[in-house]
Design an enzyme around this catalytic site. Structure first.
Site, short mmCIF file in Angstrom:
data_model
loop_
_atom_site.label_atom_id
_atom_site.label_comp_id
_atom_site.label_asym_id
_atom_site.label_seq_id
_atom_site.Cartn_x
_atom_site.Cartn_y
_atom_site.Cartn_z
CD1 TRP A 103 -78.07 74.36 -7.12
CD2 TRP A 103 -75.88 74.28 -7.56
NE1 TRP A 103 -77.42 74.75 -5.98
CE2 TRP A 103 -76.06 74.69 -6.21
CE3 TRP A 103 -74.58 74.14 -8.05
CZ2 TRP A 103 -74.99 75.00 -5.36
CZ3 TRP A 103 -73.51 74.43 -7.21
CH2 TRP A 103 -73.72 74.86 -5.89
CE LYS A 139 -69.84 71.50 -6.03
NZ LYS A 139 -70.29 70.08 -5.99
CG ASP A 354 -44.14 72.24 3.49
OD1 ASP A 354 -43.59 71.93 4.56
OD2 ASP A 354 -44.68 71.42 2.73
CD GLU A 409 -39.88 71.60 5.51
OE1 GLU A 409 -40.15 70.85 6.47
OE2 GLU A 409 -40.47 71.53 4.42
#
Length: 707
Positions: A103, A139, A354, A409
């Site tokens: 890290w 990350k 959606d 939708e």
């Protein structure tokens, strides 16, 4: 003659028209749109400008939509060098961090190009293996202009895990297994009729926990195939942090939710479904994104406007989420590549989009009642960039994947939503008929059986735009959620807990509920659209609502599951509804009424509560009357000859009362009746439906189910 200003469009099988190529072709098909030629032309020009830019700068759809092969983690199969790229224009420094480098932001610094894309390479280890081991946590660490260090999950990450006992709870995982799942089955051909089974992997176990991909493959797929559905619509697959959001608050758009299993297990699920001949659609959420920062796209590069609009325009007040900037190059590439990723990497066959209403209007449909007036769709309330994105997405998908299926939708009724983009349409194949379930709930809540209006039911079921396909349904996941009741619950309520056993009395409430459950579904199936949808469990009248674990219910899974045990118990009456659902799907497979022209309704008798219509060469008869049965009831038809029974809701297989002899023949007689050239006479008991077919066309009847 076709010129650059026109094209020959096939508006329906066997019928072609010469249409203008400037986005106003739809006005030839629908002259009521003629006054809105200018806004149609304008939105088409916006789409065309972006399409031309993608051709010029992005080297066409083929290249532009392969962002997932450029951004994120890319492993060279020969050299094993890992290249990581991320778009983050708002930061001044970036590093790749993770387990592999302790890290340390100084270990793998990234370089920025002129477009705001940061990149670095990780060389292989001495033993030749990739420099980042499979399964490592990773990350991106960045510095803002204010010298603030921010760590984010990579935007294009393909696997994210959750551990709610720690903070932060979400980890991005470098997913690079030594072997990946190889599909064994070819995708089935695009079905002419869509019989859609809407499903959620997590709730597909009867145990109070999250179900898995493996369990769905083993346990749910055989059920769906046996029922006769040919399409599965999978919900909540894209990674979402909050389980109770039902999958509609997406954090990682390229990650298949790890709460159900691994990427390979999802690939296996889709592959096995293909082996059953089932098409698989993804419920894709591009209408908004989770506002989470540490594990989502919000404030990704420290700015308010990386992937989203800045300020109030980039926030959905009702959903408490972020709104994409569809008019920006990199967000467009991100979203369009996302669609292609799910098709290419996982093998999905299409999408149910959606929140399309929210995408197409600046007001997102909030506080707006659409009356159907065309002016509502062509005014300052329309979000032209949202419409443009949907046009681009549909155009790209249909050009690259000719068999793809896209479903919208949309509650607004936007004209041309389901017409091709080159005509000026938005390009979807189907829209959901969202008014139909609202109608059924309203009837059951507010009216006695004697008050049911046959004309109103028929109008709602058939009130759809000509030449635009719709999918009808009685209830979807929306109606199953806590705060509402399923149709079965509206019909039978607490007696479902005490009187659903064959060993108990068939009470008037249960008898009515079973009968109307069958009729409501059949009339919706036969009259309501060009496709049909069912939410899992509702086919057998699932006894409870749906409620996900959350603070308000002490994180209980009690209602976040499907009780397959009740339909598998042969002493319980749920099996009758399940078999009726199977009979409907199987009959549709044989007779194809969903892809036949809309029905001709010959009778809507308010006093008798009788409906009759013809569709796909079948004669449909419904008696909704709560008490009256009718002998020798005359029904008009344009199909002369001898008729036989295809479906009979009064059959004992479906908990009927066996008042009809299924070996009976019904003979037509000439003479005008209800506007038809012939008529037949039938015995139609109370709360019963019959579907008849001329004898020479009898290819399947419900008694085949018991053989």
């Amino acid at each position: 003659m076709q010129t650059s200003d026109t094209f020959i469009g096939e508006v329906e099988p066997g019928r072609t028209l010469t249409l203008p190529a400037d986005g106003t072709g739809i006005t030839v098909i629908d002259p009521w749109l003629k006054p809105f030629e200018e806004p149609l032309r304008h939105r088409f020009s916006l789409y065309k400008n972006w399409r031309d830019r993608i051709e010029k700068d992005g080297k066409g759809y083929e290249n532009f939509t392969r962002g997932y092969e450029y951004f994120g983690f890319q492993v060279d199969p020969t050299s094993k060098v890992i290249t990581y790229r991320e778009w983050a224009p708002g930061v001044v420094a970036a590093s790749l961090i993770g387990d592999f480098n302790a890290w340390n932001p100084e270990s793998n610094k990234m370089q920025k190009d002129e477009f705001g894309v940061w990149s670095c390479q990780v060389p292989p280890r001495q033993d030749g293996s990739p420099g980042i081991p499979h399964g490592s946590k990773v990350k991106i660490s960045m510095l803002t202009p204010q010298n603030e260090r921010i760590d984010r999950l990579p935007a294009w990450i393909r696997y994210v895990t959750q551990d709610l006992s720690v903070s932060p709870a979400y980890d991005a995982i470098f997913w690079n297994p030594p072997e990946v799942y190889k599909p064994r089955n070819r995708p089935p051909p695009r079905p002419a009729s869509l019989r859609v089974y809407e499903a959620h992997v997590g709730i597909s176990t009867q145990e109070p926990r999250v179900g898995t991909y493996k369990e769905f493959t083993k346990n749910a797929l055989p059920r769906i195939a046996r029922l006769g559905y040919n399409v599965i619509q999978l919900m909540a697959i894209m990674e979402h942090a909050y389980y109770a959001s039902f999958g509609y608050q997406i954090n990682s758009f390229f990650a298949a939710s790890s709460r159900y299993g691994t990427p390979d297990e999802l690939k296996e699920l889709i592959d096995v479904a293909h082996g059953y001949g089932i098409t698989v659609l993804l419920d894709v959420v591009h209408s908004h994104a989770s506002k989470n920062v540490l594990d989502g796209l919000n404030m990704f590069d420290g700015t308010d406007h990386c992937y989203f609009h800045e300020g109030a325009k980039g926030r959905h007040d009702l959903w408490d989420s972020r709104l994409f900037n569809y008019g920006s190059y990199e967000p467009l590439r991100f979203l369009m590549s996302n669609l292609r990723f799910w098709m290419d990497v996982y093998g999905f066959d299409g999408f149910r989009f959606d929140g399309v209403t929210s995408m197409m209007y600046k007001h997102h449909g909030m506080g707006v009642g659409f009356s159907g007036g065309y002016h509502e769709y062509f005014n300052e309330g329309v979000d032209e960039e949202g419409v443009m994105y949907l046009m681009l997405a549909n155009d790209m998908l249909h050009k690259l994947y000719p068999d793809v299926i896209t479903i919208a939708e949309d509650v607004s009724g936007m004209p041309a939503l389901c017409r091709p983009v080159r005509e000026g349409g938005v390009g979807f194949d189907y829209r959901l008929s969202m008014a139909i379930p609202d109608m059924w709930i309203k009837i059951l809540k507010e009216q006695t059986d004697e008050q049911w209006n046959m004309g109103h039911i028929c109008h709602t079921l058939t009130n759809r735009r000509h030449l635009e396909k719709s999918i009808a349904y009685v209830e979807s996941h929306d109606q199953a959620l806590v705060g509402d009741k399923s149709i079965a619950f509206w019909l039978m309520d607490k007696e479902m807990y005490t009187n659903m056993s064959d060993l108990t009395e068939n009470t008037p409430i249960i008898d009515r509920g079973i009968a109307l459950h069958k009729l409501i579904r059949l009339v919706t199936h036969g009259l309501g659209g060009e496709g049909y949808l069912n939410f899992e469990g509702n086919e057998f009248g699932h006894p409870e609502w749906l409620d996900f674990p959350r603070a308000g219910n002490n994180s209980s899974f009690h209602y976040a599951r499907r009780q397959w045990n009740v339909v598998d118990d042969h002493l319980l009456r749920y099996k009758y509804l399940n078999e009726w659902d199977r009979a409907m799907q199987t009959a549709e497979e044989h007779y194809g009424w969903l892809h036949a022209p809309q029905a001709y309704i010959s009778l809507k008798h308010e006093g008798d509560k009788i409906l009759a219509f013809e569709r796909a060469g079948l004669l449909w008869i419904f008696n909704f009357h709560p008490q009256n049965s009718f002998s020798d009831y005359r029904i008009g038809t344009n199909m002369p000859g001898e008729y036989r029974i295809v479906l009979n809701s009064d059959n004992k297989m479906f908990m009927g009362h066996e008042r009809i002899d299924e070996n009976s023949s019904y003979f037509s007689v000439p003479g005008s009746y209800h506007g038809r050239d012939h008529s037949i006479q039938v015995y139609i008991p109370t709360r019963t439906a019959l579907v008849l077919v001329p004898k020479e066309r009898l290819t399947w009847a419900q008694n085949a189910l018991s053989q």
